[in-house]
Enzyme design. Structure first.
Site, PDB file in Angstrom:
ATOM      1  N   TYR A 123       0.841  29.252  31.594  1.00 56.60           N
ATOM      2  CA  TYR A 123       1.720  30.406  31.396  1.00 56.60           C
ATOM      3  C   TYR A 123       2.376  30.384  30.012  1.00 56.60           C
ATOM      4  O   TYR A 123       2.751  31.429  29.492  1.00 56.60           O
ATOM      5  CB  TYR A 123       2.824  30.428  32.455  1.00 56.60           C
ATOM      6  CG  TYR A 123       2.474  31.180  33.718  1.00 56.60           C
ATOM      7  CD1 TYR A 123       1.329  30.873  34.435  1.00 56.60           C
ATOM      8  CD2 TYR A 123       3.312  32.186  34.194  1.00 56.60           C
ATOM      9  CE1 TYR A 123       1.028  31.559  35.601  1.00 56.60           C
ATOM     10  CE2 TYR A 123       3.018  32.871  35.360  1.00 56.60           C
ATOM     11  CZ  TYR A 123       1.876  32.556  36.053  1.00 56.60           C
ATOM     12  OH  TYR A 123       1.592  33.231  37.202  1.00 56.60           O
ATOM     13  N   ASP A 141      -9.129  24.227  44.810  1.00 59.44           N
ATOM     14  CA  ASP A 141     -10.024  25.091  45.605  1.00 59.44           C
ATOM     15  C   ASP A 141     -10.004  24.668  47.071  1.00 59.44           C
ATOM     16  O   ASP A 141      -9.885  25.497  47.980  1.00 59.44           O
ATOM     17  CB  ASP A 141     -11.449  25.096  45.035  1.00 59.44           C
ATOM     18  CG  ASP A 141     -12.005  23.714  44.724  1.00 59.44           C
ATOM     19  OD1 ASP A 141     -11.244  22.723  44.777  1.00 59.44           O
ATOM     20  OD2 ASP A 141     -13.211  23.611  44.428  1.00 59.44           O
ATOM     21  N   LYS A 183      -6.852  20.008  39.613  1.00 58.21           N
ATOM     22  CA  LYS A 183      -8.289  20.238  39.446  1.00 58.21           C
ATOM     23  C   LYS A 183      -8.809  19.109  38.558  1.00 58.21           C
ATOM     24  O   LYS A 183      -9.413  19.331  37.501  1.00 58.21           O
ATOM     25  CB  LYS A 183      -8.518  21.632  38.834  1.00 58.21           C
ATOM     26  CG  LYS A 183      -9.960  22.089  38.829  1.00 58.21           C
ATOM     27  CD  LYS A 183     -10.536  22.438  40.193  1.00 58.21           C
ATOM     28  CE  LYS A 183     -12.032  22.695  40.091  1.00 58.21           C
ATOM     29  NZ  LYS A 183     -12.673  22.890  41.406  1.00 58.21           N
ATOM     30  N   ASP A 237       1.352  29.612  41.579  1.00 60.48           N
ATOM     31  CA  ASP A 237       1.458  31.068  41.688  1.00 60.48           C
ATOM     32  C   ASP A 237       0.479  31.573  42.739  1.00 60.48           C
ATOM     33  O   ASP A 237       0.832  32.358  43.627  1.00 60.48           O
ATOM     34  CB  ASP A 237       1.158  31.709  40.328  1.00 60.48           C
ATOM     35  CG  ASP A 237       1.221  33.225  40.376  1.00 60.48           C
ATOM     36  OD1 ASP A 237       2.206  33.751  40.925  1.00 60.48           O
ATOM     37  OD2 ASP A 237       0.280  33.876  39.894  1.00 60.48           O
ATOM     38  N   ASP A 264       1.312  32.683  47.117  1.00 61.88           N
ATOM     39  CA  ASP A 264       1.040  33.990  47.741  1.00 61.88           C
ATOM     40  C   ASP A 264       0.216  33.811  49.020  1.00 61.88           C
ATOM     41  O   ASP A 264       0.470  34.474  50.034  1.00 61.88           O
ATOM     42  CB  ASP A 264       0.276  34.922  46.789  1.00 61.88           C
ATOM     43  CG  ASP A 264       1.203  35.786  45.937  1.00 61.88           C
ATOM     44  OD1 ASP A 264       2.329  35.330  45.655  1.00 61.88           O
ATOM     45  OD2 ASP A 264       0.803  36.902  45.566  1.00 61.88           O
TER      46      ASP A 264
END
Ligand code: IPM
Ligand code: MG
Length: 366
Positions: A143, A225, A193, A249, A253
């Site tokens: 970000y 993942d 990751k 982020d 959700d």
């Protein structure tokens, strides 16, 4: 009485002002009921601030936020700002506020209210009793990483961002994660990751190092993942998840939807000292803005998080959470959490806010 503690309120855009109006009523009622000594001040923020002043985070708003004990925000953004210069879009105002105030620790609890088990997109048995906490790093990673941009290279445009973390950024969020885990079920899953990204390799190494001081906390690692898959397959395996800005982020959700509606979930963004910005996880929902039907509970629950984490007013925080449980138990539902239960009463934003106020007052006289 000692000096009032200052709460800055940032209504923002879309449904922001609607849900903030209800949450502010609840905050002021708790202030009276529990003698909290809070003084509130509302400031322009987001797209509406850009319309008024040409800046989504006006200097006066930033100054007020710096000076505040805690900040309560609604939501920002909307399609009308897609054409604004990138640097002046509402989202940039929020990102800058997070960075300026060094709000690096973003707590996103996903808690399923028993009354809402049917509102989840997963089978009730998979989510019953769900109570997980996502701790998202909020002021670093892709970000904010440099270089970033869109530029011309070899006759075509190239877009690029940089995912970068230094050791100290990883260490401080990891420390927070272990501390939070200790206060819960002492199970921490770090999501990265590391099979592909060097930045994740370092992340994992530092988290392992911090873990040495927390032998009582069970640490596991998971690739992002797989974590996304596990969240919708068997979410109750998680207690606390710690992860980077971008992964957090996305995963938050997904976790939100497990609980029935993103309209239920609050969040806290904290600095080193515990000062914080509190806001619902959901966005400004331009599709339903102005209709008075948005669910204000995520923002009301953000008030309770603020009372708990920054203002250390656990009793008032408990009272608000109990009031929310009570209105759900009596069947009050905004559209997003309506499931057709027998005692269901479909209510609008304001009616939901009023119901919480009534329950809060009833709790006080009980
Ligand atoms: C969130 C939001 C923000 C983010 C946007 C509005 C900049 O999606 O808080 O999750 O990406 O951090
Ligand atoms: Mg998001």
């Amino acid at each position: 009485m000692s000096q009032a503690r200052k709460i800055v309120i940032l209504p923002g855009d879309g449904i922001g002002p609607e849900i903030i109006a209800q949450a502010t009523k609840v905050l002021l009622a708790a202030n009276d009921q529990f003698n909290l000594g809070l003084a509130t001040q509302s400031c322009a923020f987001g797209g509406s601030a850009y319309d008024e002043t040409g800046n989504p985070l006006p200097d006066s708003t930033l100054a007020a936020c710096r000076d505040a004990d805690a900040i309560l925000a609604g939501a920002i953004g909307g399609p009308q700002y897609d054409a604004a210069p990138r640097e002046l879009r509402p989202e940039r105002g929020l990102l800058r506020l997070r960075a300026e105030l060094k709000l690096f620790a973003n707590l996103r609890p996903a808690l399923l209210y028993p009354e809402l088990a049917d509102a989840s997109s997963l089978k009730p048995e998979l989510v019953a009793g769900l109570n997980l906490m996502i701790l998202r790093e909020l002021t670093g990673g892709i970000y904010f990483g440099q270089p970033r941009g869109i530029e011309q290279r070899d006759g075509e445009r190239v877009g690029f961002n940089t995912m970068v973390y230094n050791e100290s950024e990883i260490r401080r969020i990891a420390l927070r994660a272990f501390e939070i885990s200790r206060q819960r079920d002492s199970r921490l899953c770090s999501v990265d990751k590391a099979n592909v990204l060097e930045v994740s390799e370092l992340w994992r190494e530092i988290v392992e190092d911090v873990a040495k001081d927390y032998p009582d906390v069970e640490l596991t690692h998971m690739y992002v993942d797989n974590a996304a898959m596990q969240l919708v397959r068997a979410p109750k395996q998680f207690d606390v998840i710690v992860t980077s800005n971008l992964f957090g982020d996305v995963l938050s959700d997904a976790a939100a939807m497990l609980t029935g509606s993103i309209g239920m979930l609050p969040s806290a963004s904290l600095d080193e000292s515990g000062k914080g910005l509190y806001e619902p996880i959901h966005g400004s929902a331009p599709d339903i803005a102005g209709q008075g039907i948005a669910n204000p509970l995520a923002t009301i629950l953000s008030v309770s998080m603020m009372l708990r984490y920054t203002l250390h007013e656990a009793k008032a925080a408990d009272a608000i959470e109990q009031a929310v449980s009570a209105v759900l138990a009596t069947g009050h539902r905004c559209r997003d959490i309506a499931t057709g239960v027998a005692n269901e009463q479909l209510v609008n934003t304001q009616e939901m806010g009023e119901a919480v106020l009534v329950a809060l007052a009833a709790g006080a006289s009980a």
